[in-house]
Design a protein around this motif. Structure first.
Motif, short mmCIF file in Angstrom:
data_model
loop_
_atom_site.label_atom_id
_atom_site.label_comp_id
_atom_site.label_asym_id
_atom_site.label_seq_id
_atom_site.Cartn_x
_atom_site.Cartn_y
_atom_site.Cartn_z
N THR A 277 0.84 -1.20 0.00
CA THR A 277 0.00 0.00 0.00
C THR A 277 0.88 1.24 0.00
N LYS A 281 -1.16 4.36 4.89
CA LYS A 281 -2.17 3.39 5.31
C LYS A 281 -1.83 2.79 6.67
N GLU A 286 -5.37 -4.06 7.19
CA GLU A 286 -4.90 -5.03 6.19
C GLU A 286 -4.89 -6.46 6.71
N ASP A 348 -7.21 6.36 10.57
CA ASP A 348 -6.35 5.22 10.89
C ASP A 348 -5.46 5.54 12.07
#
Length: 485
Positions: A277, A281, A286, A348
């Motif tokens: 990625t 991220k 994931e 995130d």
């Protein structure tokens, strides 16, 4: 036009390979371990079957790229070594007297033949299937982590890369001839990239002027790497920027411009899945994909070992094939695991910085706890963002209210919702499994320091995936060879 030419052609000199290449040579062991014809089958539709000149075997071209990754050398050097290094020729399925390719063919192969091929999953799947066939994988645990790679056009370190390459070149020269120190051009002490480029060119000319010294392999390889870096920097550092790369954070005070590779690995240190990625991220989101890919590759999983970034509420609820919860050996962090938070799919959590990152990639600048314990109401963690960035952000609609003096993001802390995980953290099983987490840190170090994965060698996420595929393929093969020896 493509014809399958996988075997060494009959040659009166072929017996030389048995004489000069030891049985324990790494390339001989890789050749004996794996049948590379799966590359031919995968790339067959990339070639015309009945028109044009006879193409170089895709298996051999792939092996050239693999040699580059194993030995961390340039296109020019991998072709040149293939002219005289018998182990290279043996690995490439060439007769000792065969001619090598032109280095430019490797660039065309990467761009025309490997483009759009799902090389990352293909190569990982192949090595995992070999490990399963050899009965290497005994555990039902995977260890997960993410490692970062700087973009090739990293705006913060282009000058540093040039200096590091020139330093390695000088070191190689001084090791052979210390008297060269007095003949070297004066180093650039400023932070001006143009001056650094000019210095590197002078250094190249100085060393090339000594034809004997410049032809010594240890010097020539470093010289070619510096030349490649200078040419790429001249062409791309102003006019081109890696559009797929993004700024990520290694800690609250440290950031990088590039990519992240999210990895899953067994306790036997075989990488079972990878997802590439952009750098901004988060790690936790994931995990479901890493689990799915590992399963698709034939791995049975009942436990996942990771750091606090993987202890999010969604990950704690991951199910196994028998519909039983998978054990998550990851330390709880109240900032992301306890209670409900708004827009949790957009913001995130960065475990290293202990801060949240907004959808635009900006990290919170501070946090504060609100509310008091044991007052009947839940406490909250409030994260504050730089409102000046919010004012000009392209994603400010529905995120920042025009005129507002602050932009915050709040997390409700509800520790009672994770009592089961808290109890699990105290068990002997948890404490035993968490001891295995260091293994993936060592694997990340091998990828970066031995096989050049600390920096992208080309632009775009597709090329980063290709680089990751070759690096992971290499370390998996090496690990299988070690375990089967």
């Amino acid at each position: 036009m493509l014809a399958q030419q996988q075997k060494i052609q009959l040659s009166s000199y072929s017996r030389l390979y048995d004489l000069v290449i030891p049985k324990d040579n790494l390339l001989r062991k890789i050749s004996e371990l794996i049948d590379f014809t799966f590359i031919y089958d995968e790339l067959l539709d990339k070639y015309c079957s009945n028109n044009g000149r006879m193409a170089e075997s895709p298996v051999r071209m792939f092996k050239y790229l693999l040699l580059k990754t194993i030995y961390t050398i340039s296109d020019v050097d991998v072709v040149e070594r293939s002219q005289y290094d018998m182990s290279f020729k043996y690995f490439l399925d060439m007769a000792p007297e065969d001619e090598v390719i032109n280095p430019s063919s490797l660039t065309k192969f990467r761009k025309l033949r490997l483009k759009d091929a799902d090389l990352l999953n293909l190569l990982i799947s192949k090595t995992v299937s070999i490990a399963i066939e050899k009965d290497i994988i005994k555990s039902k645990s995977i260890i997960v982590d993410a490692t970062h790679s700087l973009s090739r056009s990293n705006p913060h370190s282009a000058l540093e890369v040039l200096r590091e390459r020139s330093k390695l070149l000088r070191k190689a020269v001084y090791h052979i001839d210390e008297e060269m120190k007095g003949r070297m051009p004066k180093k650039n002490d400023s932070d001006d990239l143009e001056k650094e480029l000019a210095y590197c060119k002078e250094l190249e000319k100085c060393i090339e002027s000594d034809q004997t010294l410049s032809l010594i392999p240890a010097v020539k390889e470093k010289l070619n790497l510096l030349k490649e870096t200078v040419e790429d920097t001249q062409e791309d550092y102003i006019l081109s920027k890696d559009k797929d790369a993004k700024t990520g954070h290694k800690s609250a005070d440290s950031k990088f411009f590039g990519y992240k590779t999210h990895l899953a690995m067994t306790e036997e240190r075989i990488i079972t899945a990878a997802v590439v990625t952009s750098g901004e991220k988060g790690d936790g989101p994931e995990l479901p994909m890493l689990l799915e890919l590992s399963r698709d590759n034939g791995i049975q999983v009942d436990t996942i070992i990771g750091d606090s970034a993987y202890s999010g509420k969604e990950n704690l609820n991951l199910k196994g094939k028998d519909d039983q919860n998978i054990k998550i050996v990851a330390k709880l962090n109240p900032a992301i695991t306890q209670g409900f938070r708004k827009e949790e799919d957009k913001f995130d959590y960065n475990k290293d910085a202990d801060m949240f990152v907004c959808p635009a990639g900006h990290m919170a600048i501070k946090k504060a706890r609100q509310g008091k314990k044991n007052r009947g109401k839940n406490q909250a963690l409030v994260y504050y963002f730089d409102v000046e960035k919010c004012k000009t952000c392209s994603l400010k609609d529905n995120c920042y209210k025009t005129g507002a003096k602050t932009k915050t993001y709040s997390i409700t802390i509800k520790s009672d919702q994770h009592s089961q995980q808290m109890a699990f953290q105290e068990t002997d099983y948890y404490k035993e499994k968490t001891k295995h987490r260091y293994k993936i840190e060592a694997k990340n170090s091998e990828l970066k320091n031995v096989h050049g994965y600390h920096r992208a060698i080309s632009y775009g996420i597709e090329n980063m995936q290709m680089q990751g595929a070759l690096a992971i393929f290499t370390v998996n093969l090496k690990r299988i060879i070690k375990l089967t020896s």
